[in-house]
Design an enzyme around this catalytic site. Structure first.
Site, short mmCIF file in Angstrom:
data_model
loop_
_atom_site.label_atom_id
_atom_site.label_comp_id
_atom_site.label_asym_id
_atom_site.label_seq_id
_atom_site.Cartn_x
_atom_site.Cartn_y
_atom_site.Cartn_z
N ARG A 150 1.23 -1.30 0.12
CA ARG A 150 -0.18 -0.39 -0.26
C ARG A 150 1.29 1.12 -0.12
NH1 ARG A 150 -4.39 -0.56 4.39
NH2 ARG A 150 -5.89 -2.32 3.45
N LYS B 53 11.04 0.85 7.13
CA LYS B 53 11.12 0.04 8.32
C LYS B 53 10.13 -1.40 8.92
CE LYS B 53 10.25 0.28 12.60
NZ LYS B 53 10.45 -1.08 12.55
N PRO B 54 10.57 -2.43 8.78
CA PRO B 54 8.73 -3.52 8.91
C PRO B 54 9.26 -3.72 10.41
CG PRO B 54 10.91 -4.12 7.43
CD PRO B 54 11.99 -3.10 7.77
N ALA B 55 7.95 -4.30 10.59
CA ALA B 55 7.77 -4.39 11.71
C ALA B 55 8.96 -5.38 12.96
CB ALA B 55 6.17 -5.12 12.08
N GLU B 56 9.26 -5.82 14.06
CA GLU B 56 10.66 -6.15 14.16
C GLU B 56 10.00 -7.76 14.27
OE1 GLU B 56 9.23 -3.80 15.58
OE2 GLU B 56 8.42 -4.07 17.61
N GLY C 3 0.20 1.66 12.63
CA GLY C 3 0.45 1.48 14.02
C GLY C 3 -0.43 1.89 15.30
N SER C 4 0.20 1.97 16.73
CA SER C 4 -0.64 2.09 18.07
C SER C 4 -0.43 3.46 17.60
CB SER C 4 0.32 0.97 19.31
OG SER C 4 1.65 1.79 19.03
N GLY D 47 2.19 6.41 16.87
CA GLY D 47 1.85 7.61 16.53
C GLY D 47 2.20 8.58 16.73
N GLU E 105 -2.07 6.23 10.20
CA GLU E 105 -3.47 5.02 10.04
C GLU E 105 -2.89 4.22 11.63
OE1 GLU E 105 -4.93 2.13 10.43
OE2 GLU E 105 -4.54 1.29 9.16
N ARG F 86 -11.43 -12.72 12.28
CA ARG F 86 -10.04 -12.79 10.67
C ARG F 86 -8.98 -12.20 11.87
NH1 ARG F 86 -8.92 -9.15 5.70
NH2 ARG F 86 -9.66 -7.62 7.66
N CYS G 181 -7.01 -4.07 12.18
CA CYS G 181 -6.66 -1.82 12.98
C CYS G 181 -8.76 -2.29 12.71
CB CYS G 181 -6.17 -1.53 12.45
SG CYS G 181 -5.91 -1.70 10.54
N GLU H 34 -8.30 -1.03 22.56
CA GLU H 34 -8.82 -2.42 21.89
C GLU H 34 -8.16 -3.40 21.97
OE1 GLU H 34 -6.52 -1.03 18.28
OE2 GLU H 34 -7.75 -1.71 16.60
#
Ligand code: ADP
Length: 493
Positions: free
Chosen positions: A170, A185-188, A240-241, A245, A262, A290, A296, A396
């Site tokens: 995206r 930077k992808p999530a660890e 992310g969270s 953010g 987002e 799901r 999210c 959440e």
């Protein structure tokens, strides 16, 4: 018995990458970090643990590449994205396995995610050549006004673990479609999907330095600071969270960067007396469970009108027991993978414990499933909750827990739904056309599902309001956040 460790069976083993991608080179970092299968805790790979210096080199590469990439034609970028889409489609089975193994989601869901990546690259391939500026009439006879839409520049892309492939597609798809370059930077917990997609991007012909990937675990905050504070980065896009953010937004303020965020949701799911209850149950299963409740846009707060309350609660409980099967992502017939990590498990346990302590009625589930592995939680339905006091109604959960409260009137439902700081998605079921419009207009969210539990597709503008963030991804507006408008006034006299 705990699930045995599974090994990946890739047709192209070279798609399992463990290095950084900087300026077209796959290079090691000073250290590595382990990526584990959340279902078994089995070791999948030891991945280069990028540092602030690695991030700086990646930004330099992206900044250099931008000087020429910004001059490519939209048609050239469209061709690149189409080739990338084709390669993702050709390697879909391998990519789905990688997503499943590092994230834990069932192979069928992971395959769906990869197909959405294909659609996303195709979408931006189609959109890029049709994306226009404008010529607008001036108030002055001697002036012509032209509006240019230019690529914003180097984009810092920070992605989450719940859609480790799709979030890259995206953001990078839009960035590249617009003529930007990027450092990801992808999530660890899930860097492997991003690395595999980037590898295919290189194969598709992305010019050197256009797409750089810096996975990290130990230096996450330092890499985040470099991306948000570098004067060479023009934009940050983050999914992310909400707390992270907010912190990134503060950091990005130091250089007044363009940002799109987002962030967390806490979606209400309302069922009115005039709804088709069976369809509502069907929608609830998808919307709530799901990704084991870890998307999210997952429903988090169920509000059901008194006339259909008992029927909905009973039918949802039965459907959860009959249709949902926890297990390993790569096993057939499973629908529910594990939670991503210990922190997620603790949160789900604490919300369920809190709901039970506050007199919630357990319809099904309500406990971890240690016999499967340390991160499995039973799909859970708890009814009769008080939305003013149960924690799940304000925070959440991000897990497989459907929390249900009763309401009496449409006004109550809307008030309860809006009584939250998040504003990403909402769902409701009704057969009354007037109510459908009234409630959709009154909800304080970015996206509404009316008589459906699935809203996401590439044509739909994706994003939230309130503390769920701003900016819209996908859709015909999906390039706006990756471009800047330049107004040119020309004196023709
Ligand atoms: P979650 O709580 O769902 O894991 P996070 O917001 O922590 O969500 O993670 C989303 C992304 O944000 C991940 O790529 C993660 O590495 C990144 N992230 C978390 N903390 C920071 C930070 N301090 N600086 C930069 N990125 C961060």
């Amino acid at each position: 018995m705990a699930i045995p460790v599974k090994t990946l069976k890739l047709a192209r083993p070279q798609l399992l990458l463990d290095k950084l991608l900087v300026n077209g080179d796959w290079k090691a970092a000073a250290g590595v970090f382990a990526v584990l299968d959340p279902a078994t805790q089995g070791h999948i790979a030891s991945v280069a643990d990028g540092t602030a210096e690695d991030a700086t080199l990646a930004i330099d590469a992206a900044a250099t590449a931008f000087q020429s990439f910004r001059k490519t034609t939209a048609r050239e970028r469209s061709d690149l994205l189409r080739r990338w889409a084709l390669l993702v489609r050709e390697n879909a089975q391998d990519l789905a396995q990688i997503v499943s193994t590092e994230n834990g989601k069932p192979l069928a869901e992971a395959t769906g995610e990869i197909i959405q990546c294909v659609q996303t690259f195709e979408w931006f391939s189609e959109l890029a050549p049709h994306y226009n500026g404008a010529a607008v009439p001036s108030q002055n006879h001697a002036v012509r006004i032209t509006i240019l839409r230019q690529p914003v520049g180097v984009c810092g892309i920070i992605t989450p673990w719940n859609f480790p492939a799709l979030m890259l597609a995206r953001k990078a798809g839009a960035a590249i479609g617009a003529g930007c370059t990027a450092v990801v930077k992808p999530a660890e917990d899930t860097p492997l999907s991003a690395l595999a997609l980037a590898f295919l991007g290189e194969e598709a012909g992305l010019p050197t330095g256009v797409l750089n990937v810096v996975p990290t675990r130990s230096h996450m905050a330092a890499v985040g600071s470099v991306l948000t504070e570098s004067t060479k980065v023009a934009k940050i896009t983050f999914t992310g969270s909400t707390p992270v953010g907010k912190m990134l937004m503060k950091q990005a303020a130091s250089t007044v960067k363009k940002v799109s965020f987002e962030l967390g949701g806490n979606a209400p799911f309302m069922v009115f007396d005039d709804a088709n209850v069976d369809k509502a149950v069907e929608g609830a299963l998808i919307s709530k469970f799901r990704g084991s409740g870890q998307t999210c846009v997952c429903a988090n707060r169920f509000f059901v009108q008194s006339g259909v309350y008992d029927e909905f609660v009973t039918k949802l409980g039965r459907a959860v027991e009959e249709k949902l099967r926890p297990g390993h992502a790569l096993d057939e017939f499973i629908t529910q993978g594990p939670l991503i990590n210990k922190r997620s498990m603790e949160k789900v346990c604490s919300h369920v414990t809190d709901a039970i302590a506050k007199n919630g009625r357990i319809i099904t589930g309500g406990k971890p499933l240690p016999e499967l592995g340390p991160l499995f939680f039973a799909p859970t339905v708890i009814a009769d909750l008080d939305p003013e006091s149960a924690r799940v109604f304000s925070e959440e959960t991000f897990g497989p827990f459907a929390a249900i409260a009763k309401f009496e009137s449409e006004e109550d439902a809307v008030r309860l739904a809006n009584n939250n700081e998040a504003g990403l998605a909402a769902y409701f079921y009704t057969s009354n056309i007037g109510r459908a419009h009234r409630v959709a207009e009154a909800l304080e969210v970015g996206m509404v599902g009316v008589n459906t539990g699935v809203i996401t597709e590439v044509a739909l503008p994706f994003g939230g309001v309130k503390e769920s963030g701003f900016g819209r991804e996908n859709s015909v507006y999906g390039l706006d956040d990756y471009t800047v408008m330049k107004s040119v006034a020309t004196n023709i006299a």
